[in-house]
Every structure is written in structure tokens, then in C-alpha cells.
Design a protein around this motif. Structure first.
Motif, PDB file in Angstrom:
ATOM      1  N   ASN A 189     -20.223  74.894  -4.860  1.00 18.72           N
ATOM      2  CA  ASN A 189     -20.727  76.088  -5.457  1.00 18.72           C
ATOM      3  C   ASN A 189     -20.654  75.987  -6.869  1.00 18.72           C
ATOM      4  O   ASN A 189     -21.019  77.134  -7.443  1.00 18.72           O
ATOM      5  CB  ASN A 189     -19.669  77.129  -4.949  1.00 18.72           C
TER       6      ASN A 189
ATOM      7  N   SER B 240     -19.897  79.092 -10.997  1.00 19.00           N
ATOM      8  CA  SER B 240     -19.998  80.418 -10.342  1.00 19.00           C
ATOM      9  C   SER B 240     -20.644  80.730  -9.106  1.00 19.00           C
ATOM     10  O   SER B 240     -20.526  81.816  -8.510  1.00 19.00           O
ATOM     11  CB  SER B 240     -20.422  81.210 -11.446  1.00 19.00           C
ATOM     12  N   GLY B 241     -21.211  80.017  -8.522  1.00 17.46           N
ATOM     13  CA  GLY B 241     -22.043  79.705  -7.262  1.00 17.46           C
ATOM     14  C   GLY B 241     -23.416  80.380  -7.323  1.00 17.46           C
ATOM     15  O   GLY B 241     -24.249  80.465  -6.322  1.00 17.46           O
ATOM     16  N   HIS B 242     -23.837  80.482  -8.490  1.00 17.31           N
ATOM     17  CA  HIS B 242     -25.263  80.940  -8.875  1.00 17.31           C
ATOM     18  C   HIS B 242     -26.127  79.913  -9.362  1.00 17.31           C
ATOM     19  O   HIS B 242     -27.350  79.896  -9.134  1.00 17.31           O
ATOM     20  CB  HIS B 242     -25.130  82.141  -9.924  1.00 17.31           C
ATOM     21  N   ASP B 243     -25.546  78.828 -10.108  1.00 13.79           N
ATOM     22  CA  ASP B 243     -26.272  77.688 -10.516  1.00 13.79           C
ATOM     23  C   ASP B 243     -26.086  76.474  -9.617  1.00 13.79           C
ATOM     24  O   ASP B 243     -25.274  76.391  -9.083  1.00 13.79           O
ATOM     25  CB  ASP B 243     -25.915  77.350 -12.024  1.00 13.79           C
TER      26      ASP B 243
ATOM     27  N   THR C  66     -25.857  73.372   4.195  1.00 15.01           N
ATOM     28  CA  THR C  66     -26.258  74.577   4.321  1.00 15.01           C
ATOM     29  C   THR C  66     -26.692  74.906   5.855  1.00 15.01           C
ATOM     30  O   THR C  66     -26.714  75.975   6.191  1.00 15.01           O
ATOM     31  CB  THR C  66     -27.563  75.068   3.384  1.00 15.01           C
TER      32      THR C  66
ATOM     33  N   SER D 124     -28.155  84.482   6.909  1.00 14.87           N
ATOM     34  CA  SER D 124     -27.510  85.199   5.964  1.00 14.87           C
ATOM     35  C   SER D 124     -27.662  86.747   6.494  1.00 14.87           C
ATOM     36  O   SER D 124     -26.951  87.736   6.419  1.00 14.87           O
ATOM     37  CB  SER D 124     -27.772  85.109   4.474  1.00 14.87           C
TER      38      SER D 124
ATOM     39  N   LEU E 124     -22.436  84.682   2.435  1.00 16.39           N
ATOM     40  CA  LEU E 124     -22.559  84.371   0.967  1.00 16.39           C
ATOM     41  C   LEU E 124     -22.420  82.868   0.537  1.00 16.39           C
ATOM     42  O   LEU E 124     -22.817  82.494  -0.550  1.00 16.39           O
ATOM     43  CB  LEU E 124     -21.709  85.171   0.005  1.00 16.39           C
TER      44      LEU E 124
ATOM     45  N   GLY F  56     -25.260  80.420  -1.099  1.00 20.92           N
ATOM     46  CA  GLY F  56     -26.339  81.038  -1.540  1.00 20.92           C
ATOM     47  C   GLY F  56     -26.860  82.187  -0.675  1.00 20.92           C
ATOM     48  O   GLY F  56     -26.867  82.048   0.636  1.00 20.92           O
TER      49      GLY F  56
ATOM     50  N   ALA G 160     -31.086  84.315  -2.782  1.00 21.26           N
ATOM     51  CA  ALA G 160     -31.169  83.110  -3.670  1.00 21.26           C
ATOM     52  C   ALA G 160     -31.940  81.877  -2.845  1.00 21.26           C
ATOM     53  O   ALA G 160     -33.008  81.351  -3.400  1.00 21.26           O
ATOM     54  CB  ALA G 160     -29.759  82.431  -3.646  1.00 21.26           C
ATOM     55  N   HIS G 161     -32.008  81.958  -1.753  1.00 19.33           N
ATOM     56  CA  HIS G 161     -33.100  81.050  -0.658  1.00 19.33           C
ATOM     57  C   HIS G 161     -34.438  81.605  -0.588  1.00 19.33           C
ATOM     58  O   HIS G 161     -35.430  80.856  -0.601  1.00 19.33           O
ATOM     59  CB  HIS G 161     -32.426  80.704   0.665  1.00 19.33           C
TER      60      HIS G 161
ATOM     61  N   GLU H 218     -35.937  82.913  -3.083  1.00 22.98           N
ATOM     62  CA  GLU H 218     -36.341  82.620  -4.350  1.00 22.98           C
ATOM     63  C   GLU H 218     -36.808  81.072  -4.486  1.00 22.98           C
ATOM     64  O   GLU H 218     -37.753  80.632  -4.904  1.00 22.98           O
ATOM     65  CB  GLU H 218     -35.386  82.770  -5.670  1.00 22.98           C
TER      66      GLU H 218
END
Length: 398
Positions: free
Chosen positions: A128, A131-134, A254, A339, A376, A379, A383-384, A386
Motif C-alpha cells: 500500500n 498512503s495507499g494512493h501512490d 489484486t 470493488s 478499498l 486501490g 483508481a483502477h 484510471e
């Protein structure tokens, strides 16, 4: 074309069902009532039973005591585990072990994998980032030992061959957040990046100098950890720099998460069908009301879409088959459906259960908490979406 599972894969499912048949989702306190983690440890009884039935070595080769099956078989077992909310790092440990066998040095594989298959050690992974975003690999840096510390030991360092030419290893610095079961794991797989931006995967013992853990708690009430690495030394063999290793492991994690979402969703829909079939209103079971039946049917369609995209992604990971998009495209589609689909399933279930669904003596709220965590993990759908858009832009279809 034959879309049925092999006899070996079906045998793995039957073994998993037998093991999980004795597991009750309410073995631990409710995550809605526990002030912190619901338990300090994994379900050790279940972990030992999985080892006894050879399910922990499912995807390992016979050379390392495994069954030699593919990621599809692992996803089938994960699907069953989610139906009972199995509190074990089955996905993380099996995925890391498979990546080590596929990409790691033979000496490291020989040391770790037989013990992992027997349940004697636990593997986990930080996927992760901070932060889990990058991207997770950007949260940790890997440099040849001696580089930048003023010791002069970097003479002869060769990043492209895996470390200093003298064999002194690598140094890791950074943070991986929300690492599952890190407190009880023996080894932690840590994605990192070199000075040239190349992703690598380091296998780090939890007790190694420079590794510190800070407790975190998941939405489902399970233990996570923020893993901090400060000048952590790893041997050359403990750092896997084979091209594609981290991408492959991330895809497997994933896809395995999608299998968990499918199994959980199937169990929740079955609970909903059972409840609405016996709950009467105006003298009739509410399941016979059109509004209830239509909502349940919509969620059934969600589950079938989740299933189809899951097996497509698992098949692409398990084979060298090509496609109009890279494997990451199929994985992204599966995670988008998983998700969104699992969220819709548990929301409809809560709605159709009415107030009974919020009763902490009834297990539905536990499934809702786990579903949110799965939704979550690695991602959310956005996020996926994108990532899929970027892949479509880079690989035009038609």
C-alpha cells in the motif's frame, strides 16, 4: 472451449471447504464493539489445519513440498475462505511464496518455501505504500550498501546486477503502511525502488535491525502495521530485482483480493436469500415481493460479472496467453467489478435485512466491515478505472 476447472483445482476447493466448514465468523469480538483489533493473533488453529491439508503450499512446486497448482487454484481457495471470514494471511503468504519461487534466488527459495508450505513461518507484503494512493515501490528506496554513507564502501557497486560487487547487500529506507499481519509475520516482502527508478522486491525478516512496527487496525478489525525501515540491511539474495517481479506479485495480490470479494459476496447473498425467504410480511415471505426479488437479482448479476472478470484475470496471470491489453488491464477490470460489486451486494443485504442486519449478534455486519476493507484494498474502483484508462490510451483497440 472448456471453461471447467481441472480435477486438481476442484480437489483443492473440496479440501478448502472441508477445512473452512468448522470456522465460525464470530469467533472473535465484533469489530463494531472492539475498541481496537479484534484479536492479537491470527487464527492459529485454522492456519495449522491449512498447513496439514497442504493448502499453504498449493502454488509451490513439488521441489519445495507444494502441489504445483496455479493462481487459479489459489483464487478458488481464497473464495471459500472469504465465505467464513477466515482470519489468516492466506493470500499474502501464498502470493509472496509464489513470487519468491518464480523470481527469487534458489538458496532463498530453498530456505523459506518448504517452511512456508508447512505453516512454520508466515510471509506478508507491504503493498500500500505510504498512503495507499501512490505506487507502493515509491515509498521505499533501495541503495547499495555504503552508497551515500561516507564509508566509501560503494566502490564497485553495480545497481543493475543486484548490489555491490563485493556482495555486501542493499540498504532500505522508507515506510509501508497497512501491512497485513506484520506483527506475527516472520518475513515481510517490501517493494522498493532503486536510484534509477527500477522496482525491486526485498524480503526482510521482521526482527531485522532498523525495522519498527506501529500498530494499525483495519475496517474489519484486523491488525495492520505501519512498517518503518531505517537503514535496514538486506543481503543480495534477499533482494529480488528480476524484471516484472513486483508487477506480477501486485497483480496476483489484486486478483486474490477479487476472489475474496466474490466469496464474501456470494455468502452475503445466500444469507439474504435465506432471511427474506423466511421473513414474512402481510402473510407472505418478503422474498416473493417484486421489489425484493429485483434487488436480489441485480446483485446476482453483479456476482456473475465479478466471477467472469476474476477468472479472466487469474487465467492471464497463470498463463503466458496474450491479449489486446497487458495483464494489468484484465486485473484492473476484475478489481473495478469486485470493488463496486461487493459494495452493492452488502448494501442491498443490509437494506433487505432491515434492522436485523445491524444486530451485532448476527454476522451480517461483520461481512459488511470486511467488504469495505476489501473494496478499498490495493486501490478502490476509481483508481483502477484510471489505470485502465491509461492502458487503453497506450494500447488502442481495434
Amino acid at each position: 472451449m472448456d471453461f471447467t476447472f481441472t480435477e486438481e483445482q476442484q480437489a483443492a476447493v473440496e479440501a478448502a471447504r472441508a477445512v473452512f466448514s468448522d470456522v465460525a465468523p464470530d469467533r472473535t469480538p465484533s469489530p463494531a464493539l472492539a475498541p481496537g483489533a479484534v484479536a492479537e493473533d491470527i487464527d492459529r488453529q485454522l492456519w495449522h489445519e491449512l498447513a496439514r491439508t497442504d493448502l499453504l503450499g498449493l502454488t509451490l512446486s513439488p521441489e519445495h513440498g507444494g502441489a504445483g497448482l496455479d493462481p487459479i487454484a489459489l483464487c478458488l481457495v481464497l473464495r471459500e475462505s472469504a465465505k467464513v471470514l477466515a482470519r489468516v494471511p492466506l493470500l499474502e503468504s501464498c502470493a509472496v511464496a509464489t513470487a519468491v519461487e518464480r523470481y527469487g534466488e534458489r538458496t532463498l527459495a530453498a530456505e523459506l518455501l518448504p517452511r512456508a508450505g508447512r505453516g512454520e513461518l508466515i510471509l506478508t507484503v507491504g503493498a500500500n505504500g505510504r498512503s495507499g494512493h501512490d505506487p507502493a515501490e515509491l515509498a521505499v528506496s533501495a541503495r547499495p550498501y555504503g552508497e551515500g554513507d561516507g564509508s566509501g564502501a560503494s566502490d564497485g557497486a553495480d545497481e543493475e546486477t543486484g548490489g555491490p560487487s563485493g556482495g555486501s547487500g542493499w540498504v532500505l529506507d522508507g515506510v509501508q503502511s497497512a501491512v497485513p499481519w506484520a506483527q506475527v509475520a516472520d518475513w515481510i516482502a517490501v517493494p522498493a525502488h532503486t536510484a534509477g527508478g527500477r522496482p525491486v522486491l526485498a524480503l526482510v525478516p521482521r526482527t531485522r535491525d532498523g525495522v519498527t512496527l506501529a500498530d494499525q487496525v483495519s475496517t474489519s478489525g484486523e491488525r495492520l502495521a505501519e512498517v518503518r525501515l531505517e537503514a535496514v540491511r538486506v543481503e543480495p539474495r534477499e533482494l529480488i530485482d528480476a524484471a516484472g517481479c513486483w508487477d506480477w506479485l501486485r497483480s496476483l495480490l489484486t486478483t486474490g483480493t477479487c476472489a475474496l470479494a466474490l466469496g464474501l459476496g456470494e455468502r452475503v447473498l445466500a444469507m439474504t436469500a435465506e432471511y427474506t425467504g423466511r421473513r414474512e410480511q402481510f402473510g407472505f415471505p418478503v422474498a416473493t415481493f417484486q421489489a425484493v426479488a429485483v434487488q436480489a437479482a441485480d446483485r446476482y448479476i453483479d456476482l456473475r460479472a465479478m466471477e467472469a472478470t476474476l477468472w479472466q484475470a487469474a487465467w492471464r496471470i497463470s498463463t503466458t496467453a496474450g491479449g489486446p491489453l497487458p495483464v494489468a488491464g484484465d486485473v484492473a477490470v476484475a478489481k473495478i467489478w469486485a470493488s463496486d460489486g461487493v459494495r452493492r451486494v452488502v448494501q442491498t443485504a443490509q437494506h433487505l435485512h432491515g434492522g436485523f442486519g445491524a444486530d451485532t449478534d448476527y454476522p451480517l455486519h461483520r461481512y459488511h466491515a470486511w467488504a469495505k476493507q476489501i473494496e478499498l484494498s490495493l486501490g478502490p474502483a476509481a483508481a483502477h478505472e484510471e489505470a485502465l484508462g491509461d492502458l487503453l490510451a497506450a494500447h488502442p483497440l481495434g
